[in-house]
Design a protein around this motif. Structure first.
Motif, PDB file in Angstrom:
ATOM      1  N   ARG A 144     -20.092  19.987  26.854  1.00  0.00           N
ATOM      2  CA  ARG A 144     -19.703  18.647  26.324  1.00  0.00           C
ATOM      3  C   ARG A 144     -18.841  18.830  25.259  1.00  0.00           C
ATOM      4  NH1 ARG A 144     -24.107  14.677  25.135  1.00  0.00           N
ATOM      5  NH2 ARG A 144     -23.621  15.541  23.078  1.00  0.00           N
ATOM      6  N   ASP A 145     -19.656  19.662  24.315  1.00  0.00           N
ATOM      7  CA  ASP A 145     -18.933  19.882  23.079  1.00  0.00           C
ATOM      8  C   ASP A 145     -17.757  20.671  23.137  1.00  0.00           C
ATOM      9  OD1 ASP A 145     -20.875  18.447  22.001  1.00  0.00           O
ATOM     10  OD2 ASP A 145     -22.200  20.166  21.381  1.00  0.00           O
ATOM     11  N   LYS A 146     -17.386  21.297  24.155  1.00  0.00           N
ATOM     12  CA  LYS A 146     -16.164  22.119  24.504  1.00  0.00           C
ATOM     13  C   LYS A 146     -15.093  21.053  25.301  1.00  0.00           C
ATOM     14  CE  LYS A 146     -18.864  26.375  24.806  1.00  0.00           C
ATOM     15  NZ  LYS A 146     -19.248  27.319  25.571  1.00  0.00           N
ATOM     16  N   ALA A 147     -15.225  19.825  25.324  1.00  0.00           N
ATOM     17  CA  ALA A 147     -14.387  19.372  26.217  1.00  0.00           C
ATOM     18  C   ALA A 147     -13.098  19.247  25.595  1.00  0.00           C
ATOM     19  CB  ALA A 147     -14.879  17.691  26.550  1.00  0.00           C
ATOM     20  N   TYR A 148     -11.936  19.039  26.266  1.00  0.00           N
ATOM     21  CA  TYR A 148     -10.794  18.815  25.577  1.00  0.00           C
ATOM     22  C   TYR A 148     -10.358  17.375  26.148  1.00  0.00           C
ATOM     23  CZ  TYR A 148      -5.641  18.928  24.308  1.00  0.00           C
ATOM     24  OH  TYR A 148      -4.336  18.781  24.000  1.00  0.00           O
ATOM     25  N   ALA A 149     -10.424  16.305  25.177  1.00  0.00           N
ATOM     26  CA  ALA A 149     -10.203  14.817  25.560  1.00  0.00           C
ATOM     27  C   ALA A 149      -9.704  14.218  24.600  1.00  0.00           C
ATOM     28  CB  ALA A 149     -11.678  14.405  25.929  1.00  0.00           C
ATOM     29  N   PRO A 150      -8.371  14.539  24.110  1.00  0.00           N
ATOM     30  CA  PRO A 150      -7.709  13.973  22.871  1.00  0.00           C
ATOM     31  C   PRO A 150      -7.159  12.549  23.059  1.00  0.00           C
ATOM     32  CG  PRO A 150      -6.193  15.752  23.942  1.00  0.00           C
ATOM     33  CD  PRO A 150      -7.561  15.557  24.599  1.00  0.00           C
ATOM     34  N   TYR A 151      -7.092  12.340  24.610  1.00  0.00           N
ATOM     35  CA  TYR A 151      -6.677  11.036  24.878  1.00  0.00           C
ATOM     36  C   TYR A 151      -7.589   9.928  25.024  1.00  0.00           C
ATOM     37  CZ  TYR A 151      -2.857  14.397  25.764  1.00  0.00           C
ATOM     38  OH  TYR A 151      -1.963  15.244  25.185  1.00  0.00           O
ATOM     39  N   SER A 152      -8.665  10.254  25.787  1.00  0.00           N
ATOM     40  CA  SER A 152      -9.762   9.353  26.145  1.00  0.00           C
ATOM     41  C   SER A 152     -10.659   9.273  25.274  1.00  0.00           C
ATOM     42  CB  SER A 152     -10.467   9.645  27.521  1.00  0.00           C
ATOM     43  OG  SER A 152     -11.176  10.873  27.483  1.00  0.00           O
ATOM     44  N   LYS A 153     -10.986  10.419  24.343  1.00  0.00           N
ATOM     45  CA  LYS A 153     -12.035  10.585  23.224  1.00  0.00           C
ATOM     46  C   LYS A 153     -13.423  10.396  23.940  1.00  0.00           C
ATOM     47  CE  LYS A 153      -9.053  10.172  19.831  1.00  0.00           C
ATOM     48  NZ  LYS A 153      -8.201  11.232  19.760  1.00  0.00           N
ATOM     49  N   PHE A 154     -13.413  10.618  25.281  1.00  0.00           N
ATOM     50  CA  PHE A 154     -14.839  10.697  26.224  1.00  0.00           C
ATOM     51  C   PHE A 154     -14.933  11.935  26.468  1.00  0.00           C
ATOM     52  CE2 PHE A 154     -17.110   9.538  30.073  1.00  0.00           C
ATOM     53  CZ  PHE A 154     -18.006   8.600  29.733  1.00  0.00           C
ATOM     54  N   HIS A 155     -15.890  12.739  26.019  1.00  0.00           N
ATOM     55  CA  HIS A 155     -16.029  14.066  26.304  1.00  0.00           C
ATOM     56  C   HIS A 155     -17.484  14.194  27.497  1.00  0.00           C
ATOM     57  CE1 HIS A 155     -14.431  15.896  22.726  1.00  0.00           C
ATOM     58  NE2 HIS A 155     -13.998  14.558  22.696  1.00  0.00           N
ATOM     59  N   VAL A 156     -17.249  15.015  28.370  1.00  0.00           N
ATOM     60  CA  VAL A 156     -18.324  14.882  29.354  1.00  0.00           C
ATOM     61  C   VAL A 156     -18.764  16.583  29.624  1.00  0.00           C
ATOM     62  CG1 VAL A 156     -18.851  14.623  31.931  1.00  0.00           C
ATOM     63  CG2 VAL A 156     -17.370  13.136  30.531  1.00  0.00           C
ATOM     64  N   GLY A 157     -19.904  16.938  29.974  1.00  0.00           N
ATOM     65  CA  GLY A 157     -20.380  18.280  29.993  1.00  0.00           C
ATOM     66  C   GLY A 157     -21.189  18.349  31.317  1.00  0.00           C
ATOM     67  N   ALA A 158     -20.930  19.516  32.102  1.00  0.00           N
ATOM     68  CA  ALA A 158     -21.864  19.682  33.275  1.00  0.00           C
ATOM     69  C   ALA A 158     -22.351  21.007  33.402  1.00  0.00           C
ATOM     70  CB  ALA A 158     -21.029  19.355  34.543  1.00  0.00           C
ATOM     71  N   ALA A 159     -23.719  21.260  33.863  1.00  0.00           N
ATOM     72  CA  ALA A 159     -24.149  22.476  34.063  1.00  0.00           C
ATOM     73  C   ALA A 159     -24.782  22.585  35.391  1.00  0.00           C
ATOM     74  CB  ALA A 159     -25.285  22.876  32.897  1.00  0.00           C
ATOM     75  N   ILE A 160     -24.385  23.536  36.198  1.00  0.00           N
ATOM     76  CA  ILE A 160     -25.224  23.618  37.402  1.00  0.00           C
ATOM     77  C   ILE A 160     -25.881  24.866  37.796  1.00  0.00           C
ATOM     78  CG2 ILE A 160     -24.412  23.954  40.068  1.00  0.00           C
ATOM     79  CD1 ILE A 160     -21.649  22.598  39.543  1.00  0.00           C
ATOM     80  N   LEU A 161     -26.968  24.534  38.158  1.00  0.00           N
ATOM     81  CA  LEU A 161     -27.971  25.679  38.456  1.00  0.00           C
ATOM     82  C   LEU A 161     -27.995  26.303  39.898  1.00  0.00           C
ATOM     83  CD1 LEU A 161     -30.448  27.669  37.881  1.00  0.00           C
ATOM     84  CD2 LEU A 161     -31.965  25.534  38.658  1.00  0.00           C
ATOM     85  N   LEU A 162     -27.442  27.429  40.198  1.00  0.00           N
ATOM     86  CA  LEU A 162     -27.191  28.156  41.633  1.00  0.00           C
ATOM     87  C   LEU A 162     -28.648  28.827  42.016  1.00  0.00           C
ATOM     88  CD1 LEU A 162     -23.747  29.563  40.617  1.00  0.00           C
ATOM     89  CD2 LEU A 162     -24.139  27.326  41.873  1.00  0.00           C
ATOM     90  N   ASP A 163     -28.518  29.036  43.309  1.00  0.00           N
ATOM     91  CA  ASP A 163     -29.724  29.657  43.780  1.00  0.00           C
ATOM     92  C   ASP A 163     -29.679  30.950  43.444  1.00  0.00           C
ATOM     93  OD1 ASP A 163     -27.580  30.640  45.476  1.00  0.00           O
ATOM     94  OD2 ASP A 163     -28.745  30.312  47.313  1.00  0.00           O
ATOM     95  N   ASN A 164     -28.872  31.676  42.806  1.00  0.00           N
ATOM     96  CA  ASN A 164     -29.053  33.116  42.161  1.00  0.00           C
ATOM     97  C   ASN A 164     -29.525  33.013  40.772  1.00  0.00           C
ATOM     98  OD1 ASN A 164     -26.666  32.124  40.961  1.00  0.00           O
ATOM     99  ND2 ASN A 164     -25.463  33.816  41.811  1.00  0.00           N
ATOM    100  N   GLN A 165     -29.850  31.618  40.398  1.00  0.00           N
ATOM    101  CA  GLN A 165     -30.333  31.468  39.031  1.00  0.00           C
ATOM    102  C   GLN A 165     -29.082  31.561  37.617  1.00  0.00           C
ATOM    103  OE1 GLN A 165     -33.462  30.102  38.700  1.00  0.00           O
ATOM    104  NE2 GLN A 165     -33.121  30.476  40.798  1.00  0.00           N
TER     105      GLN A 165
END
Length: 160
Positions: free
Chosen positions: A34-55
């Motif tokens: 989320r801290d790496k989001a590029y959101a200069p227009y909305s100013k709304f930063h979102v981050g996601a993290a996905i855990l895969l079955d290969n860890q």
């Protein structure tokens, strides 16, 4: 004619500390993204993290563009990267967090409709649910045991 009742069952945690340790770790990876989001227009930063079955843990952040439809949400950024980098891996869990530069985001922010549809494709493809956790900047965390729980009448290849 008959009515059909559709229900979604969600688990609500009062805060991050109530989550299992592995999910806290995944959510903290989402916060870093989320801290790496590029959101200069909305100013709304979102981050996601996905855990895969290969860890592996794959992350993504929203990336905006002056031509608004050209941007991409964090969830799809992470999911598409996971699909490209690890095409045979299953997505087990996804953690999502959102924060606004305009106000404190304390309510859990679920995936938007486009992201629900994109995640549904992977859930259908792998024939297993994706465990979804989402929160704002702070406060409660919501868990859905599957994407189908958030998008019960999914549009998929069987509709084509």
């Amino acid at each position: 004619m008959k009515d059909i009742k559709i229900e979604s069952i969600l688990t609500v945690f009062d805060n991050l500390d109530e989550l299992p340790k592995a999910i806290i770790t995944l959510m903290l990876e989402a916060v870093k993204a989320r801290d790496k989001a590029y959101a200069p227009y909305s100013k709304f930063h979102v981050g996601a993290a996905i855990l895969l079955d290969n860890q592996e843990i794959v992350t993504g952040s929203n990336q905006e563009n002056a031509s608004y439809p050209s941007g991409l949400c964090a969830e799809r950024t992470a999911a598409y990267y996971a699909g490209a980098k690890f095409p045979n891996a299953k997505m087990l869990k996804i953690a999502i967090t959102a924060a606004s530069q305009n106000q404190k985001t304390e309510s859990p922010i679920p995936p938007c409709g486009a992201c629900r549809q994109a995640l549904a494709e992977y859930e259908v493809k792998q024939k297993e649910p994706i465990d979804i956790y989402f929160m704002g900047e702070t406060g409660k965390v919501v868990r859905s045991k599957s994407l189908a729980n958030l998008l019960p009448l999914v549009f998929d290849k069987s509709s084509l």
